[in-house]
Write a protein that holds these residues in place. Structure first.
Motif, PDB file in Angstrom:
ATOM      1  N   ASP A  80      42.187  26.280  13.773  1.00 28.75           N
ATOM      2  CA  ASP A  80      40.780  26.164  14.253  1.00 28.75           C
ATOM      3  C   ASP A  80      39.708  25.403  13.652  1.00 28.75           C
ATOM      4  N   THR A  81      40.035  24.893  12.320  1.00 27.89           N
ATOM      5  CA  THR A  81      39.208  24.059  11.657  1.00 27.89           C
ATOM      6  C   THR A  81      39.922  22.661  11.677  1.00 27.89           C
ATOM      7  N   LEU A  82      41.163  22.365  12.050  1.00 35.06           N
ATOM      8  CA  LEU A  82      41.972  21.244  11.759  1.00 35.06           C
ATOM      9  C   LEU A  82      41.241  19.994  12.499  1.00 35.06           C
ATOM     10  N   LYS A  83      41.049  20.137  13.870  1.00 36.68           N
ATOM     11  CA  LYS A  83      40.570  18.923  14.580  1.00 36.68           C
ATOM     12  C   LYS A  83      39.179  18.587  13.968  1.00 36.68           C
ATOM     13  N   ASN A  84      38.327  19.465  13.471  1.00 40.78           N
ATOM     14  CA  ASN A  84      36.976  18.954  13.005  1.00 40.78           C
ATOM     15  C   ASN A  84      37.171  18.464  11.647  1.00 40.78           C
ATOM     16  N   TYR A  85      38.276  18.781  10.803  1.00 39.27           N
ATOM     17  CA  TYR A  85      38.231  18.073   9.562  1.00 39.27           C
ATOM     18  C   TYR A  85      38.931  16.509   9.960  1.00 39.27           C
ATOM     19  N   ALA A  86      39.880  16.348  10.806  1.00 37.36           N
ATOM     20  CA  ALA A  86      40.430  15.089  11.457  1.00 37.36           C
ATOM     21  C   ALA A  86      39.228  14.176  11.790  1.00 37.36           C
ATOM     22  N   LEU A  87      38.529  14.699  12.794  1.00 35.29           N
ATOM     23  CA  LEU A  87      37.704  13.793  13.558  1.00 35.29           C
ATOM     24  C   LEU A  87      36.348  13.650  12.375  1.00 35.29           C
ATOM     25  N   LYS A  88      36.245  14.151  11.238  1.00 32.02           N
ATOM     26  CA  LYS A  88      35.072  13.683  10.276  1.00 32.02           C
ATOM     27  C   LYS A  88      36.051  12.806   9.388  1.00 32.02           C
ATOM     28  N   ASN A  89      37.063  12.902   9.279  1.00 33.93           N
ATOM     29  CA  ASN A  89      37.710  11.792   8.261  1.00 33.93           C
ATOM     30  C   ASN A  89      38.003  10.464   9.380  1.00 33.93           C
ATOM     31  N   LEU A  90      38.285  10.578  10.359  1.00 39.50           N
ATOM     32  CA  LEU A  90      38.206   9.570  11.324  1.00 39.50           C
ATOM     33  C   LEU A  90      36.932   8.644  11.460  1.00 39.50           C
ATOM     34  N   LYS A  91      35.805   9.593  11.347  1.00 39.72           N
ATOM     35  CA  LYS A  91      34.695   8.697  11.539  1.00 39.72           C
ATOM     36  C   LYS A  91      34.317   8.163  10.324  1.00 39.72           C
ATOM     37  N   ARG A  92      34.568   8.733   9.097  1.00 39.23           N
ATOM     38  CA  ARG A  92      34.453   8.045   7.866  1.00 39.23           C
ATOM     39  C   ARG A  92      35.235   6.873   7.727  1.00 39.23           C
ATOM     40  N   ILE A  93      36.546   6.790   8.039  1.00 40.82           N
ATOM     41  CA  ILE A  93      37.474   5.620   7.822  1.00 40.82           C
ATOM     42  C   ILE A  93      37.150   4.691   8.902  1.00 40.82           C
ATOM     43  N   LEU A  94      36.815   4.679   9.986  1.00 45.09           N
ATOM     44  CA  LEU A  94      36.855   3.838  10.826  1.00 45.09           C
ATOM     45  C   LEU A  94      35.749   2.777  10.699  1.00 45.09           C
ATOM     46  N   PRO A  95      36.167   1.490  10.741  1.00 44.84           N
ATOM     47  CA  PRO A  95      35.168   0.354  10.713  1.00 44.84           C
ATOM     48  C   PRO A  95      34.383   0.476  11.946  1.00 44.84           C
ATOM     49  N   GLU A  96      33.191  -0.327  11.897  1.00 45.72           N
ATOM     50  CA  GLU A  96      32.284  -0.319  13.136  1.00 45.72           C
ATOM     51  C   GLU A  96      33.105  -0.825  14.325  1.00 45.72           C
ATOM     52  N   ILE A  97      32.791   0.119  15.501  1.00 47.60           N
ATOM     53  CA  ILE A  97      33.580  -0.265  16.641  1.00 47.60           C
ATOM     54  C   ILE A  97      33.153  -1.586  17.402  1.00 47.60           C
ATOM     55  N   GLN A  98      33.730  -2.236  17.674  1.00 45.45           N
ATOM     56  CA  GLN A  98      33.424  -3.638  18.383  1.00 45.45           C
ATOM     57  C   GLN A  98      33.515  -3.468  19.646  1.00 45.45           C
ATOM     58  N   LYS A  99      32.807  -3.716  20.675  1.00 51.39           N
ATOM     59  CA  LYS A  99      32.999  -3.847  21.854  1.00 51.39           C
ATOM     60  C   LYS A  99      33.141  -5.468  22.385  1.00 51.39           C
ATOM     61  N   VAL A 100      34.144  -5.864  23.120  1.00 49.22           N
ATOM     62  CA  VAL A 100      34.235  -7.406  23.420  1.00 49.22           C
ATOM     63  C   VAL A 100      34.550  -7.064  24.999  1.00 49.22           C
ATOM     64  N   GLY A 101      33.882  -8.353  25.642  1.00 47.22           N
ATOM     65  CA  GLY A 101      33.896  -8.249  27.234  1.00 47.22           C
ATOM     66  C   GLY A 101      32.517  -8.246  27.793  1.00 47.22           C
ATOM     67  N   ASP A 102      32.309  -7.994  29.101  1.00 52.49           N
ATOM     68  CA  ASP A 102      31.282  -8.235  29.670  1.00 52.49           C
ATOM     69  C   ASP A 102      30.686  -6.650  30.180  1.00 52.49           C
ATOM     70  N   ASP A 103      29.987  -6.735  31.133  1.00 48.95           N
ATOM     71  CA  ASP A 103      29.130  -5.497  31.524  1.00 48.95           C
ATOM     72  C   ASP A 103      30.123  -4.763  32.244  1.00 48.95           C
ATOM     73  N   LYS A 104      31.065  -5.070  32.818  1.00 47.74           N
ATOM     74  CA  LYS A 104      32.167  -4.683  33.476  1.00 47.74           C
ATOM     75  C   LYS A 104      33.393  -4.281  32.940  1.00 47.74           C
ATOM     76  N   HIS A 105      34.018  -5.175  32.236  1.00 44.83           N
ATOM     77  CA  HIS A 105      35.052  -4.749  31.349  1.00 44.83           C
ATOM     78  C   HIS A 105      34.694  -4.690  29.727  1.00 44.83           C
ATOM     79  N   PHE A 106      35.569  -3.875  29.305  1.00 50.24           N
ATOM     80  CA  PHE A 106      35.194  -3.694  27.669  1.00 50.24           C
ATOM     81  C   PHE A 106      36.591  -3.578  27.192  1.00 50.24           C
ATOM     82  N   GLY A 107      37.005  -4.111  25.887  1.00 51.06           N
ATOM     83  CA  GLY A 107      37.888  -3.879  25.013  1.00 51.06           C
ATOM     84  C   GLY A 107      37.258  -3.255  23.649  1.00 51.06           C
TER      85      GLY A 107
END
Length: 207
Positions: A97-124
């Motif tokens: 019941d607490t596993l997912k919260n732990y994992a998401l907290k860790n994910l947010k900590r280790i992820l670099p800044e999320i970059q969006k590439v593309g235009d207003d219609k399509h993103f990567g």
């Protein structure tokens, strides 16, 4: 995955086999030293469970994400991701019941800044090359403010390091993305899904 990697770079066979043997042996290894601060969520195709069963590997702990994608949990180390079993989680005193919260907290900590590439219609999306597909679990991220696409938000995550976004009303974009998702899923490593998913009422469903 190892065979796919070999066909793409046969000259690196020794390193490929070392990497994949290390990852597999982590499932079997009894003397493990894991900490909950390094637990991360990793999306996998549901068929991965059948693959583990076929080689009689211990069952990893998982939760459902969509009808064909599961959320697995891994211990993220400098060298590899070690997928966790129920016994591994028990040894860390982490409850379901607490596993997912732990994992998401860790994910947010280790992820670099999320970059969006593309235009207003399509993103990567680009975020370090390992956890792009796991961004699908960050529900608050999937807003029309972040993705002003035509219609509802539609995504494809053929592999764990590929994540694409398009609008549900962009018929041409949808057609192209279906082709891209299937091709990447068939040819690349670390598969997740060849399908598209629409974000509706806070969750992703097959589109």
């Amino acid at each position: 995955n190892s065979y796919r990697a070999y066909t793409q770079a046969p000259e690196e066979i020794n390193q490929i086999m070392t990497d994949y043997l290390n990852a597999t042996m982590n499932i079997y290894e009894k003397d493990k030293s894991y900490s909950k601060e390094h637990i991360v969520p990793v999306l996998k195709p549901r068929k991965y469970l059948d693959d583990l069963s076929a080689i009689q590997a211990p069952a990893i702990y998982h939760e459902n994400f969509t009808e064909d994608i599961i959320i697995s949990y891994a211990h993220d180390s400098e060298h590899n991701l070690a997928y966790l079993t129920k016994d591994d989680l028990d040894s860390m005193h982490v409850h379901s019941d607490t596993l997912k919260n732990y994992a998401l907290k860790n994910l947010k900590r280790i992820l670099p800044e999320i970059q969006k590439v593309g235009d207003d219609k399509h993103f990567g999306l680009i975020a370090g090359g390992t956890f792009e597909s796991s961004i699908l679990l960050l529900t608050d991220f999937w807003t029309k403010e972040n993705f002003p696409v035509a219609g509802d938000i539609v995504v494809a995550c053929p592999t764990r390091d590929m994540l694409y976004v398009v609008g549900s009303n962009d018929l041409q974009g949808i057609k192209k993305l279906r082709i891209t998702a299937q091709k990447s899923y068939d040819e690349d490593n670390y598969q997740v899904s060849p399908y598209l998913y629409k974000f509706i009422q806070g969750k992703f469903v097959r589109f």
